[in-house]
Design an enzyme around this catalytic site. Structure first.
Site: not given
Ligand code: HXC
Length: 258
Positions: A63, A108, A111, A131
């Site tokens: 992200a 992300g 993910e 993260e």
């Protein structure tokens, strides 16, 4: 769409995250465009979807850290939901999905890959959930999907340490299903997608639904899900034609998706 491209080649859809200047990092615009592109996938035409990132350096490097850095608690939760809703849309897309991961698949990006049914990686691929090193948890389903894909102990080790995993280890722990040279990764993904696309599409979609939905419930309910989907195949033209061809000892016609 500025950062996401969608094309179809012989029944196979190709969805590309194309923001190479930021290693395809997911800001809210990219995520919204991903959602829009998924809405364009017509299971009447597309029988398998490949998800990839533009360029050889990154599938998706996570992200967008710049965009996340100043979020409030409520905004963080909203951003997580934005991504979760789209990744869930991808995960529950009726047709099979393959992530073709070349280079970094971090945060992300990892993910996004885990929201696909199957992951193929380049020899240069690097996976991870960094993260906790940034003071956050994974927020697009990583805590849930990684534990389900590779087991709770292994997932917790990777999630707690933020350790990066290179392609050979990703293969060994079942995070990916194949590793190929950068130059052949997309060909291999297309080969796999075409092989899936050559089978009876309604049956393939029913298999995906049975596996996905069956894994969420206990075995007694899971086998009922399978029974119902199995039964539904007998209403299809493709089942009738394929079984007739077998019994008449002739090659079956291509499947018609009806
Ligand atoms: C924003 C990013 C980015 C990211 C890379 N870039 N990753 N921008 N968000 N996640 C940008 C860089 O700022 C840089 O822009 C350009 O892409 C090239 O990256 P470099 O860092 O210069 O490349 P390199 O030195 O080769 O390092 C590659 C890398 C590194 C190891 C992948 O970029 C990196 O560590 N990126 C962050 C990975 C990460 O922590 N991802 C998880 C994010 S958290 P400029 O303009 O300087 O050229 C997350 C949470 C998900 O994903 C859930 C949210 C709810």
């Amino acid at each position: 769409m500025e950062f996401v491209q969608f094309s179809v080649k012989e029944n196979v859809g190709i969805l590309t995250v194309a923001r190479p200047a930021a290693l395809n990092a997911l800001n809210d615009q990219v995520i919204r465009e991903l959602s829009e592109a998924l809405d364009q996938v017509d299971p009447g035409v597309v029988r398998c979807l490949i998800v990839r990132g533009e360029g050889e350096k990154a599938f998706v490097a996570g992200a967008d850290i710049g965009q996340m850095s100043s979020l409030s608690k409520a905004e963080g939760q909203t951003f997580g939901k934005l991504g979760n809703d789209v990744f869930r849309k991808l995960e529950t897309l009726p047709i099979p999905t393959i992530a073709a991961v070349c280079g970094f698949a971090l945060g992300g990006g990892c993910e996004l890959a885990m929201s696909c049914d199957i992951r193929l990686a380049s020899e240069t691929a690097v996976f991870g959930q960094p993260e906790v090193g940034l003071g956050i948890t994974p927020g697009f389903g990583g805590t849930q999907r990684m534990a389900r894909l590779i087991g709770v102990g292994r997932a917790k080790e990777l999630l707690y340490t933020a350790r990066k995993v290179k392609a050979p280890e990703a293969l060994a722990i079942g995070l990916v299903q194949g590793v190929y040279p950068v130059e052949t990764l997309m060909d291999e993904a297309m080969k796999l997608a075409s092989r899936i696309a050559a089978n009876a599409p309604i049956a393939v979609r029913a298999v995906k639904k049975a596996v996905n939905e069956g894994l969420q419930v206990d075995m007694d309910r899971a086998i009922v899900i399978e029974e119902e989907l199995f039964g539904s195949c007998f209403e299809t033209v493709d089942q009738k034609n394929a079984m007739a061809a077998f019994l008449e000892k002739r090659k079956a016609d291509p499947f018609v998706n009806r």
